[in-house]
Design an enzyme around this catalytic site. Structure first.
Site, PDB file in Angstrom:
ATOM      1  CB  THR A 131      -6.173   4.619   7.465  1.00  0.00           C
ATOM      2  OG1 THR A 131      -7.016   4.792   6.333  1.00  0.00           O
ATOM      3  CG2 THR A 131      -6.090   3.112   7.731  1.00  0.00           C
ATOM      4  CG  ASP A 132     -10.745   7.198   5.793  1.00  0.00           C
ATOM      5  OD1 ASP A 132      -9.790   6.567   5.300  1.00  0.00           O
ATOM      6  OD2 ASP A 132     -11.363   8.085   5.162  1.00  0.00           O
ATOM      7  CD  GLU A 133      -7.523   3.377   2.651  1.00  0.00           C
ATOM      8  OE1 GLU A 133      -7.403   2.240   2.186  1.00  0.00           O
ATOM      9  OE2 GLU A 133      -6.888   4.361   2.224  1.00  0.00           O
ATOM     10  CE1 TYR A 156      -2.150   1.305   5.162  1.00  0.00           C
ATOM     11  CE2 TYR A 156      -4.243   1.978   4.191  1.00  0.00           C
ATOM     12  CZ  TYR A 156      -3.157   2.247   5.010  1.00  0.00           C
ATOM     13  OH  TYR A 156      -3.079   3.438   5.690  1.00  0.00           O
ATOM     14  CE  LYS A 160      -2.485   2.170   9.914  1.00  0.00           C
ATOM     15  NZ  LYS A 160      -1.200   2.688  10.488  1.00  0.00           N
ATOM     16  CE  LYS A 195       0.029   5.561  -0.445  1.00  0.00           C
ATOM     17  NZ  LYS A 195       0.831   6.096   0.616  1.00  0.00           N
ATOM     18  CE1 TYR A 213      -5.057   2.109 -10.844  1.00  0.00           C
ATOM     19  CE2 TYR A 213      -5.684   2.081  -8.524  1.00  0.00           C
ATOM     20  CZ  TYR A 213      -4.702   2.041  -9.503  1.00  0.00           C
ATOM     21  OH  TYR A 213      -3.396   1.919  -9.138  1.00  0.00           O
TER      22      TYR A 213
END
Ligand code: NAD
Ligand code: TYD
Length: 350
Positions: A131-133, A156, A160, A195, A213
């Site tokens: 993931t880009d996260e 998370y 990753k 999601k 949020y």
């Protein structure tokens, strides 16, 4: 016949990858290893699960002995690894599940591949889907590149990031023929309604509040899931060993703008008066450690391997909303059982 193991193919992205590979490569044998957690759903696979080149295996990547025996039995030529705990909010509530599935599970797969391939890596490939996260959060300017330093903030994304490092370490230390991609936020059919996009479609359908949020100012870069699957196909077959590719659609939206688009399209499709769904927007306590902005530069993938997104966001979100409205039974099935409890725990005190 090439034997390819796809992990997590009962989930959102994995099911689209498995469908593509099963249909496009009849001479490959595709094995789907999945634990069927709350996010895994065999219904996602029902249009191709009887194909002669497809087989489902129920199992947990955290179980090292099971994984080693599975690899010894089938002698896979390739692995496309998607199985993971994938939801940031759940990782904040229960980090250890993410450590086990995303880190220990990945190392079990790496060890098993290393063991059966025994240094004979001709024609072999271990593809890790990430993931880009892992790159952390951008300010208002700039993009994530393949060499952007890792700076994860949630359990998370940290899990990753850790798995990405371990995959690279197995390449650098043992020569394992790995390849990694880091993709931006996906949307499309079959995504579990925890999601943002499917959660809000489902809530609008039931006239439930839409929990935004913070101020809704966070930015995500959205890619249609079928374009992610197409990128994985291209990278799996043509990407040079040891490399990393970023995947993204150059399609940035603040959450609130994206939500307003979803509300507008839902009003049209449900025949509701303009503005009805927007009234459901409810600002709630921000997510802890909430990354401000993700944005991918995917020019390496576009220039070197010729991939590009197949559709614009307007088309993709229309197709997505149509899919959920045409598959209400799918939504009802996945939101029965433990879903209500999850919802209460996650949003009850926000
Ligand atoms: P998902 O949660 O929809 O599906 C995950 C699948 O993995 C499920 O079928 C689940 O049953 C399976 N699984 C979980 N733990 C397992 C275990 N211990 N053993 C075997 N199977 C297990 O996730 P997704 O959104 O499809 O994401 C797939 C992969 O792509 C993940 O690695 C995720 O980090 C990555 N990714 C996701 C996105 C996104 O926007 N969803 C973006 C970039 C990368
Ligand atoms: P999400 O779909 O969980 O993906 P990620 O956190 O991996 O980017 O969330 C997308 C964005 O939407 C993120 O900025 C958090 C926000 N969000 C809400 O505002 N409300 C919600 O109920 C959810 C699930 C997400």
């Amino acid at each position: 016949m090439k034997k390819i193991l796809i992990t997590g193919a009962a989930g959102f992205i994995g099911s689209h990858v498995a469908r593509l590979f099963v249909n496009k490569y009849p001479d490959y044998e595709i094995f789907n290893l999945d634990k069927l957690t709350y996010a895994g759903n065999l219904e996602n696979l029902k249009d191709f699960d009887k194909a002669p080149n497809y087989k489902f295996i129920l199992g947990d990547i955290v179980d090292g002995d099971f994984i080693m025996n599975l690899f010894k039995e089938h002698k896979f030529d390739g692995v496309i690894h998607l199985a993971a705990e994938s939801h940031v909010d759940r990782s904040i509530e229960n980090p250890m599940e993410f450590i086990m599935a995303n880190i220990v599970g990945t190392v079990n797969l790496l060890n098993a591949a290393k063991h059966i391939w025994e240094g004979n890596y001709e024609g072999k490939r271990f593809y890790h889907v990430s993931t880009d996260e892992v790159y952390g959060s951008l300010g208002e300017e700039g993009f994530f590149y393949e060499d952007t330093p890792y700076d994860p903030h949630s359990p998370y994304s940290a899990s990753k990031a850790s798995s990405d490092h371990l995959v690279r370490a197995y390449h650098d230390t043992y020569g394992l023929p790995i390849i990694i991609s880091n993709c931006s936020n996906n949307y499309g059919p079959n995504q579990f309604p925890e999601k943002l996009v499917p959660l809000f479609i489902n809530n609008i359908r039931h006239n439930k509040p839409l929990p935004v949020y913070g101020k809704g100012e966070n930015v995500r870069d959205w890619l249609y899931v079928i374009d992610h699957a197409a990128a994985i196909d291209v990278i799996y077959h043509n990407g040079p060993t040891g490399e990393t590719f970023n995947i993204g659609g150059h399609n940035e939206w603040t959450n609130i703008d994206l939500i307003k688009v979803v509300c507008k399209v839902m009003d049209e499709k449900l025949g509701r008066e303009v503005g009805t769904s927007e009234k459901l927007i409810t600002y709630v306590t921000d997510r802890a450690g909430h990354d401000l902005r993700y944005a991918i530069d995917s020019s390496k993938l576009q220039n070197e391997l010729g991939w590009k997104p197949s559709l614009q966001f307007e088309e993709g979100i229309n197709l997505t909303i149509d899919w959920y409205l045409n598959n209400q039974e799918w939504l009802d099935n996945v939101t029965s059982g433990n879903y209500q409890k999850y919802y209460e725990e996650m949003y009850g005190d926000r």
